[in-house]
Motif scaffolding. Structure first.
Motif, short mmCIF file in Angstrom:
data_model
loop_
_atom_site.label_atom_id
_atom_site.label_comp_id
_atom_site.label_asym_id
_atom_site.label_seq_id
_atom_site.Cartn_x
_atom_site.Cartn_y
_atom_site.Cartn_z
N GLU A 66 15.18 38.46 61.73
CA GLU A 66 16.43 38.10 61.05
C GLU A 66 17.30 37.24 61.96
O GLU A 66 17.24 37.34 63.19
CB GLU A 66 17.19 39.38 60.68
CG GLU A 66 18.36 39.16 59.74
CD GLU A 66 19.02 40.46 59.29
OE1 GLU A 66 19.80 40.39 58.33
OE2 GLU A 66 18.76 41.53 59.88
N VAL B 135 21.20 36.68 62.59
CA VAL B 135 22.52 37.23 62.29
C VAL B 135 23.58 36.47 63.08
O VAL B 135 23.46 36.30 64.29
CB VAL B 135 22.58 38.74 62.64
CG1 VAL B 135 24.00 39.27 62.49
CG2 VAL B 135 21.64 39.52 61.72
N ASP C 281 21.15 34.57 58.28
CA ASP C 281 20.75 35.32 57.08
C ASP C 281 21.92 36.18 56.62
O ASP C 281 22.07 36.46 55.44
CB ASP C 281 19.57 36.25 57.40
CG ASP C 281 18.29 35.48 57.68
OD1 ASP C 281 18.03 34.51 56.97
OD2 ASP C 281 17.56 35.86 58.61
N ARG C 282 22.70 36.64 57.61
CA ARG C 282 23.93 37.39 57.33
C ARG C 282 25.00 36.93 58.32
O ARG C 282 24.68 36.58 59.46
CB ARG C 282 23.72 38.90 57.51
CG ARG C 282 22.84 39.53 56.44
CD ARG C 282 22.79 41.04 56.61
NE ARG C 282 22.07 41.45 57.80
CZ ARG C 282 22.19 42.64 58.39
NH1 ARG C 282 23.04 43.54 57.91
NH2 ARG C 282 21.48 42.94 59.45
N VAL D 251 28.33 38.40 60.12
CA VAL D 251 29.13 39.59 60.42
C VAL D 251 30.53 39.13 60.81
O VAL D 251 30.69 38.41 61.81
CB VAL D 251 28.49 40.41 61.56
CG1 VAL D 251 29.38 41.60 61.93
CG2 VAL D 251 27.10 40.88 61.17
N ILE E 195 30.35 42.09 56.02
CA ILE E 195 29.05 41.43 56.26
C ILE E 195 28.70 40.63 55.01
O ILE E 195 28.64 41.17 53.90
CB ILE E 195 27.94 42.45 56.58
CG1 ILE E 195 28.27 43.21 57.88
CG2 ILE E 195 26.59 41.74 56.72
CD1 ILE E 195 27.26 44.27 58.27
N ILE E 196 28.51 39.32 55.21
CA ILE E 196 28.24 38.42 54.09
C ILE E 196 26.77 38.00 54.11
O ILE E 196 26.32 37.35 55.06
CB ILE E 196 29.13 37.17 54.17
CG1 ILE E 196 30.61 37.56 54.21
CG2 ILE E 196 28.85 36.23 53.01
CD1 ILE E 196 31.54 36.41 54.56
N PRO E 197 25.98 38.36 53.09
CA PRO E 197 24.60 37.89 53.02
C PRO E 197 24.58 36.40 52.64
O PRO E 197 25.33 35.98 51.77
CB PRO E 197 23.96 38.74 51.91
CG PRO E 197 25.04 39.55 51.29
CD PRO E 197 26.34 39.21 51.95
N ILE E 198 23.72 35.64 53.32
CA ILE E 198 23.60 34.20 53.03
C ILE E 198 22.24 33.99 52.36
O ILE E 198 21.24 33.71 53.02
CB ILE E 198 23.73 33.35 54.31
CG1 ILE E 198 24.96 33.77 55.13
CG2 ILE E 198 23.78 31.86 53.97
CD1 ILE E 198 26.30 33.53 54.46
N ASN E 199 22.21 34.16 51.06
CA ASN E 199 20.95 34.09 50.31
C ASN E 199 20.65 32.66 49.87
O ASN E 199 20.61 32.34 48.69
CB ASN E 199 21.01 35.03 49.11
CG ASN E 199 21.16 36.48 49.52
OD1 ASN E 199 20.50 36.93 50.47
ND2 ASN E 199 22.03 37.21 48.85
#
Length: 247
Positions: free
Chosen positions: A34, A36, A203-204, A206, A218-222
């Motif tokens: 991942e 981050v 990917d995320r 923080v 925490i923001i997911p970056i999809n």
């Protein structure tokens, strides 16, 4: 299963007879492979957290485990790249990259092969015999990235790696780091003040609150890789991260 586990971590500094809390109840699980990004205002403890993960500071409360093993000190399995490239001026590019292999049991031929592979990975083929004073800031930081990756660490920790570079060079190296991460499949944690950089690479993301540093959101970056900075979805996520930082 988490690859890196940070559980209930608190960090204090002693300052003028008082205890200053820098990190407060940090809980974070990171999966293998991942990317981050960690963002927050100055003094929120981003770099302090990275130092704890690196094992450079062992004075804290809580638990940090990598691959199930407690982090007890510096280790070759954790690469670290700083804002300053920290190259030794009297060594060539190849020799600077090779410094990270000095404590390994590899043969000379194995070391040379790894050094050459990683110089090529960061786009510096042909500069093996150059000295730091002959390189630009961006090229020097490429050497630092090669040095951080050459011993195949489990995780690469990046503390504002492009903060001292001009905007054009920073943009180029962000794209290069994205390419390297996709190619090497290595777990990366990036500390940065640059929200656009955090969203583009992570990917995320923080988001940490001001001191004492806590994980605020925490923001997911999809968004699929490789990414383009012009992507409208990334722009929305950048604005979301800014809103979380300022409110």
């Amino acid at each position: 299963m988490s690859f890196l586990t940070i559980h209930n971590v608190n960090k204090h500094f002693q300052q003028e007879q008082k205890q200053l809390t820098v990190l407060n109840q940090i809980d974070l699980d990171i999966k293998q492979g991942e990317f981050v990004s960690i963002v927050g205002s100055s003094g929120c403890g981003k770099s302090t957290l990275l130092r704890l993960i690196a094992g450079l500071d062992k004075e804290y409360e809580g638990e940090i485990r990598l691959n199930g093993q407690p982090v007890k000190g510096p280790d070759l399995k954790r690469g670290l790249i700083f804002q300053e490239h920290r190259l030794l001026p009297w060594l060539t590019v190849s020799e600077n990259v090779g410094l990270a292999l000095e404590e390994t049991a590899l043969s000379t031929a194995e070391k040379e092969k790894l050094i050459q592979e990683h110089i090529e990975l960061v786009g510096l083929k042909g500069f093996e015999k150059s000295y730091p004073h002959q390189l630009s800031g961006g090229m020097s930081q490429r050497v630092a990235i090669a040095r951080g990756l050459v011993n195949k660490p489990d995780i690469l920790l990046l503390d504002e790696p492009f903060g001292a570079l001009d905007a054009i060079t920073r943009d180029i190296l962000q794209k290069e780091l994205q390419r390297i991460w996709e190619q090497e499949k290595i777990t990366m944690i990036l500390v940065t003040h640059d929200i656009e950089e955090a969203v583009f690479l992570g990917d995320r993301v923080v988001v940490m609150s001001p001191r004492p540093g806590k994980i605020k959101h925490i923001i997911p970056i999809n968004v699929a890789h490789p990414r383009l900075k012009e992507d409208a979805q990334l722009f929305k996520l950048r604005n979301q991260a800014i809103a979380n930082l300022t409110h």
